[in-house]
Design an enzyme around this catalytic site. Structure first.
Site, PDB file in Angstrom:
ATOM      1  CG  HIS A  17     -44.257 -17.438  14.738  1.00  0.00           C
ATOM      2  ND1 HIS A  17     -43.260 -16.552  15.057  1.00  0.00           N
ATOM      3  CD2 HIS A  17     -45.196 -17.288  15.703  1.00  0.00           C
ATOM      4  CE1 HIS A  17     -43.563 -15.917  16.177  1.00  0.00           C
ATOM      5  NE2 HIS A  17     -44.739 -16.346  16.582  1.00  0.00           N
ATOM      6  CD  GLU A  54     -61.454 -37.984   4.346  1.00  0.00           C
ATOM      7  OE1 GLU A  54     -61.460 -38.978   5.090  1.00  0.00           O
ATOM      8  OE2 GLU A  54     -62.466 -37.571   3.732  1.00  0.00           O
ATOM      9  CG  HIS A  73     -48.542 -13.473  15.664  1.00  0.00           C
ATOM     10  ND1 HIS A  73     -48.502 -12.635  16.756  1.00  0.00           N
ATOM     11  CD2 HIS A  73     -47.836 -14.571  16.034  1.00  0.00           C
ATOM     12  CE1 HIS A  73     -47.779 -13.183  17.715  1.00  0.00           C
ATOM     13  NE2 HIS A  73     -47.373 -14.376  17.300  1.00  0.00           N
TER      14      HIS A  73
END
Length: 252
Positions: free
Chosen positions: A114, A153, A210
Site C-alpha cells: 500500500h 537508471e 490502492h
C-alpha cells in the site's frame, strides 16, 4: 487434504517450523517487518505470499504485519487450491486469488503493498486521462490505464519479461498497467488477470487509489522489483512536481 478456515491440524505445523531464515514462514515474517518500516504494509494492509514446491505460504488477513509469527501462516496446496494448514481464529488473506494469478504464471513470490508513492502515481495517471478525455469519464472506467516512464537508471532493476533474458535497459520504456479498485480485494482478480494478459511482460500491476501487486521468479527477484518500482514511483511523483516529463512522446 482440506481443512476449514479457523481450525488447524497440529500435524501440519512441520510445514511452518524451521530454523532457516529462508524458510517461507520465517521469510514472510521478516519481509513484512521490513516492509512495515517502509510504510508499505501499515494498518494490517498489504501482504506477501511465497510458493515453495507444491505449497503456497500466505500471510493472514487483518494482522499487524510487523508482529506476525511463523505460526500465523496459512499453507495451501497449489494444485488443489486446498488449505492444508489453517491457523485458529485468523482469516486467509483476501489477496489470495491475486497471489494465485501470479503463481499460475510461474511466479515464486508475490508482494502486495500500500505504498503511498504507488497510490500517488495512479492518481497522477488518472488525472492525466481525465484531462485528455474531458467529460467522458465514464468511458475511462472501462479503459486500462498505464504508468509509463523511461530513461531512469533504476529501470534496470526490472526484467524484460517472462521467458526473456536480461533486464530492461536505460533507454527502454517501463510500463505498469493500472486497474480500477474495487470494494473487496478478491474482486480485483479478473482485472488483474486481464492486465497480465494485455501486458504479458509485466511483473507488476498497480491498483488505482490502492497500491501495487508485484511478483518475481523467486523471493529475491520479487523484493528487488518491489524496491525498484517504489523508487521509480517516488521519483515520478517528484518529477511531476518539478514539471519534468516521464517519457519522450516520440518514442515507443
Amino acid at each position: 487434504m482440506s481443512t476449514t478456515a479457523g481450525s488447524t491440524d497440529d500435524s501440519m505445523d512441520h510445514l511452518i517450523t524451521s530454523p532457516s531464515p529462508s524458510h517461507p514462514a520465517n521469510h514472510i515474517c521478516a519481509l513484512c517487518r521490513n516492509f512495515y518500516t517502509l510504510g508499505w504494509v501499515t494498518g494490517t494492509g498489504g501482504g506477501v505470499s511465497i510458493k515453495h514446491g507444491p505449497h503456497i505460504f500466505i500471510a493472514p488477513s487483518g494482522v499487524q504485519k510487523e508482529l506476525m509469527r511463523p505460526g500465523d501462516m496459512f499453507v495451501m496446496e497449489h494444485a488443489s487450491r486446498a488449505y492444508i494448514r489453517n491457523p485458529p481464529v485468523l482469516k486467509p488473506s483476501a489477496c489470495t486469488p491475486l497471489f494465485l494469478a501470479a503463481f499460475d504464471r510461474g511466479a515464486g513470490c508475490c508482494i502486495h503493498t500500500h505504498s503511498q508513492w504507488a497510490v500517488l502515481v495512479t492518481l497522477l495517471v488518472e488525472r492525466d486521462a481525465l484531462r485528455q478525455q474531458g467529460s467522458a469519464a465514464a468511458s475511462m472506467a472501462e479503459e486500462l490505464l498505464c504508468f509509463e516512464i523511461e530513461r531512469i537508471e533504476q529501470i534496470k532493476g526490472i526484467p524484460k519479461g517472462q521467458g526473456k533474458q536480461g533486464m530492461l535497459g536505460y533507454f527502454d520504456r517501463l510500463r505498469v498497467p493500472i486497474i480500477p479498485n474495487t470494494a473487496h480485494e478478491e474482486d480485483l482478480t479478473q482485472s488483474l488477470e486481464a492486465a497480465m494478459d494485455r501486458y504479458p511482460d509485466t511483473y507488476a500491476v498497480l491498483v488505482l487509489r490502492h497500491g501495487l501487486y508485484v511478483w518475481g521468479d523467486d523471493v529475491q527477484k520479487a523484493k528487488t522489483q518491489a524496491e525498484s518500482l517504489d523508487y521509480i514511483f517516488r521519483l515520478a511523483v517528484e518529477m511531476r512536481r518539478l514539471d519534468l516529463p516521464w517519457t519522450d512522446h516520440n518514442t515507443n
